[in-house]
Design a protein around this motif. Structure first.
Motif, mmCIF file in Angstrom:
data_model
loop_
_atom_site.group_PDB
_atom_site.id
_atom_site.type_symbol
_atom_site.label_atom_id
_atom_site.label_comp_id
_atom_site.label_asym_id
_atom_site.label_seq_id
_atom_site.Cartn_x
_atom_site.Cartn_y
_atom_site.Cartn_z
ATOM 1 N N GLY A 243 1.134 -1.399 -0.344
ATOM 2 C CA GLY A 243 -0.253 0.060 -0.601
ATOM 3 C C GLY A 243 1.343 1.229 0.149
ATOM 4 O O GLY A 243 0.618 2.690 0.211
ATOM 5 N N CYS A 244 2.360 1.138 -0.113
ATOM 6 C CA CYS A 244 2.485 2.232 0.436
ATOM 7 C C CYS A 244 3.742 2.318 -0.876
ATOM 8 O O CYS A 244 4.029 2.062 -2.139
ATOM 9 C CB CYS A 244 4.245 2.184 1.215
ATOM 10 S SG CYS A 244 4.223 1.923 2.573
ATOM 11 N N VAL A 274 3.837 1.407 -6.747
ATOM 12 C CA VAL A 274 2.983 0.675 -5.549
ATOM 13 C C VAL A 274 2.303 -1.028 -5.475
ATOM 14 O O VAL A 274 1.587 -1.369 -6.654
ATOM 15 C CB VAL A 274 1.418 1.656 -5.405
ATOM 16 C CG1 VAL A 274 0.455 1.022 -3.842
ATOM 17 C CG2 VAL A 274 2.284 2.764 -5.010
ATOM 18 N N ASP A 275 2.638 -1.747 -4.514
ATOM 19 C CA ASP A 275 2.445 -2.941 -4.384
ATOM 20 C C ASP A 275 2.865 -3.846 -5.906
ATOM 21 O O ASP A 275 2.025 -4.246 -6.031
ATOM 22 C CB ASP A 275 1.013 -3.428 -4.406
ATOM 23 C CG ASP A 275 0.426 -3.198 -3.191
ATOM 24 O OD1 ASP A 275 1.005 -2.882 -2.258
ATOM 25 O OD2 ASP A 275 -0.461 -2.676 -3.116
ATOM 26 N N GLY A 276 4.185 -3.848 -5.620
ATOM 27 C CA GLY A 276 4.784 -3.785 -6.850
ATOM 28 C C GLY A 276 3.921 -3.562 -8.592
ATOM 29 O O GLY A 276 4.970 -4.283 -9.866
ATOM 30 N N ARG A 277 4.259 -2.816 -8.680
ATOM 31 C CA ARG A 277 2.883 -1.967 -9.714
ATOM 32 C C ARG A 277 3.859 -0.678 -10.160
ATOM 33 O O ARG A 277 3.784 0.220 -9.360
ATOM 34 C CB ARG A 277 1.120 -2.166 -9.915
ATOM 35 C CG ARG A 277 0.617 -3.243 -9.945
ATOM 36 C CD ARG A 277 -0.702 -3.258 -9.828
ATOM 37 N NE ARG A 277 -1.218 -2.576 -8.291
ATOM 38 C CZ ARG A 277 -1.646 -1.247 -8.725
ATOM 39 N NH1 ARG A 277 -1.655 -0.305 -9.562
ATOM 40 N NH2 ARG A 277 -1.986 -0.422 -7.374
ATOM 41 N N ALA A 290 1.821 14.957 -6.781
ATOM 42 C CA ALA A 290 -0.089 14.192 -7.096
ATOM 43 C C ALA A 290 -0.092 12.798 -6.529
ATOM 44 O O ALA A 290 -1.229 13.041 -6.247
ATOM 45 C CB ALA A 290 -0.481 14.133 -8.929
ATOM 46 N N LEU A 291 0.721 11.889 -7.161
ATOM 47 C CA LEU A 291 0.953 10.545 -6.444
ATOM 48 C C LEU A 291 1.073 10.776 -5.213
ATOM 49 O O LEU A 291 0.402 9.197 -4.127
ATOM 50 C CB LEU A 291 1.873 10.287 -6.733
ATOM 51 C CG LEU A 291 1.312 9.612 -8.404
ATOM 52 C CD1 LEU A 291 2.936 8.600 -9.484
ATOM 53 C CD2 LEU A 291 0.596 8.186 -8.303
ATOM 54 N N MET A 292 1.497 11.586 -4.332
ATOM 55 C CA MET A 292 1.906 11.172 -2.957
ATOM 56 C C MET A 292 0.176 11.449 -1.913
ATOM 57 O O MET A 292 0.503 11.199 -0.780
ATOM 58 C CB MET A 292 3.402 12.580 -2.256
ATOM 59 C CG MET A 292 4.227 11.865 -3.222
ATOM 60 S SD MET A 292 5.709 13.178 -2.694
ATOM 61 C CE MET A 292 5.802 13.125 -1.303
ATOM 62 N N ARG A 325 7.887 16.877 2.364
ATOM 63 C CA ARG A 325 6.751 15.588 2.382
ATOM 64 C C ARG A 325 6.792 14.149 2.489
ATOM 65 O O ARG A 325 6.251 13.355 3.436
ATOM 66 C CB ARG A 325 5.951 15.687 1.088
ATOM 67 C CG ARG A 325 4.887 17.163 0.697
ATOM 68 C CD ARG A 325 4.190 17.418 0.217
ATOM 69 N NE ARG A 325 3.455 18.561 -0.288
ATOM 70 C CZ ARG A 325 3.338 18.769 -1.482
ATOM 71 N NH1 ARG A 325 1.891 18.089 -1.770
ATOM 72 N NH2 ARG A 325 2.774 20.327 -1.791
ATOM 73 N N VAL A 326 8.095 13.120 2.362
ATOM 74 C CA VAL A 326 8.275 12.195 2.521
ATOM 75 C C VAL A 326 9.455 12.304 3.652
ATOM 76 O O VAL A 326 8.603 11.469 4.409
ATOM 77 C CB VAL A 326 9.116 12.025 1.981
ATOM 78 C CG1 VAL A 326 10.256 10.635 2.070
ATOM 79 C CG2 VAL A 326 8.679 11.653 0.730
#
Length: 381
Positions: A243-244, A274-277, A290-292, A325-326
């Motif tokens: 999920g990260c 994310v999740d191997g994708r 945007a993705l974050m 942000r990270v």
């Protein structure tokens, strides 16, 4: 070669500094263009919302110089090529600042060489270094303020402030500063955008050198490091949390992480997983932010061989805001033990353009160096 070996009292005529600014250097970094060479690239970067950074870095360098040499004679090029930031400097070359090219940079260097400056300080990247060297008379040293997307050459200082400090020490005749023949390297930007690396040595130039201020040339992987890099990549990929969001920085080591996951990621771009994708490919700063918004985010980056850079060299898409942000605790940094040993006593370097973020990153960081192997290494701006 004219080298002054004494500090000049205020009001006494002493050394002269030539200043050249490439106003468009680094423009393509945060917007994912992997360079800023060429008029069309500059226009595309501006269209994508890139904000010029060269003048700000020039000011940082000049302020550092004037702390030590407030009465230093400075000559510069007109408009955005130096006049706009070098208050009180003598303008000895003019160019159309709205369409500045490498030809203007080379011409400015020629004029400054004829003038007889003791050092040419330029603001830009590898392409600017090439242009400056092409116009500089043999024996006149040059020193780069790092402001480009890629800076593989060793004529650069590590940061803008260190460039100013090193220039001042050299011009004041410090015995700690030596002159070295520094490499001028450059990479074909068109090939970089096709995920192909083609580096070339264009020559050498005399440049002031002081350990912990000067930048080394980028170094490739040593013998036997491929297997180690594969093992590091497997270690990082295996530890990814469900999920990260994982942001993968540029470079061969991070690319191996994507290959371990079976993903068609870029070699020199910034991708997201994310999740191997693969959920984002060749992203710029805006795409990353945007993705974050919807994920806990981790940064996966590698140490740049030879230079020890962690942020600010070739990965400007991972901007100060992205790093802020990270947060420091969710940065996964990778390097082989051999790469760290090759740095000698040098710490890892960060040059994000944001003093607060650079300070946040300073101290010590944990590095993945192999299967179930980690080490702690110092970091400084």
């Amino acid at each position: 070669m004219k080298i002054h070996r004494q500090r000049w009292p205020q009001g006494v005529v002493g050394p002269a500094l030539g200043l050249i600014v490439n106003p468009f250097s680094g423009l393509g970094g945060s917007v994912g263009l992997k360079g800023s060479d060429g008029f069309e690239t500059v226009q595309e970067a501006l269209r994508r919302g890139a904000v010029p950074q060269a003048n700000r870095k020039a000011v940082l360098a000049l302020d550092a110089i004037r702390e030590d040499l407030p009465q230093l004679k400075i000559v510069t090029a007109g408009g955005a090529m130096g006049e706009a930031v070098a208050r009180g400097a003598e303008v000895i070359h003019c160019a159309d600042a709205t369409a500045t090219t490498g030809i203007d940079t080379t011409a400015a260097a020629q004029v400054m060489s004829d003038y007889g400056v003791d050092l040419i300080l330029f603001v830009g990247g590898d392409g600017t270094a090439r242009d400056v060297a092409a116009g500089t008379s043999s024996g006149i040293p040059i020193l780069g303020v790092p402001a480009g997307v890629k800076m593989h050459s060793s004529v650069f200082a590590q940061t803008a402030k260190k460039a100013g400090r090193l220039a001042a020490l050299f011009l004041a005749g410090s015995r700690d500063v030596t002159l070295r023949e520094a490499e001028i390297m450059d990479i074909d930007e068109d090939l970089i955008r096709k995920d192909r690396v083609s580096a070339r040595l264009y020559g050498n130039a005399f440049s002031p050198y002081l350990e912990r201020m000067s930048q080394n040339a980028k170094a490739g992987a040593g013998p036997g490091e491929e297997a180690i890099a594969n093992a590091i990549a497997f270690e990082v990929a295996s530890d990814m949390r469900p999920g990260c969001l994982y942001i993968l920085g540029p470079g061969t080591t991070t690319h191996r992480v994507a290959k371990t996951l079976g993903l068609d990621a870029t070699l020199l771009g910034v991708d997201a997983v994310v999740d191997g994708r693969l959920v984002g490919r060749d992203l710029d700063e805006r795409g990353l932010l945007a993705l974050m918004n919807n994920h806990e985010t981790w940064l996966v980056v590698s140490v740049l061989g030879g230079q020890g850079s962690l942020f600010g060299r070739g990965n400007q898409q991972i901007s100060a805001e992205v790093i802020r942000r990270v947060g420091r605790k969710r940065i996964i940094a990778m390097a082989s033990v051999q790469k760290l040993i090759a740095l000698g006593n040098q710490p890892l370097l960060v040059d994000t353009g944001d003093d607060e973020v650079d300070a946040m990153l300073s101290g010590h960081i944990r590095l993945v160096t192999g299967p179930a192997q980690q080490t702690v290494f110092p970091v400084q701006p």
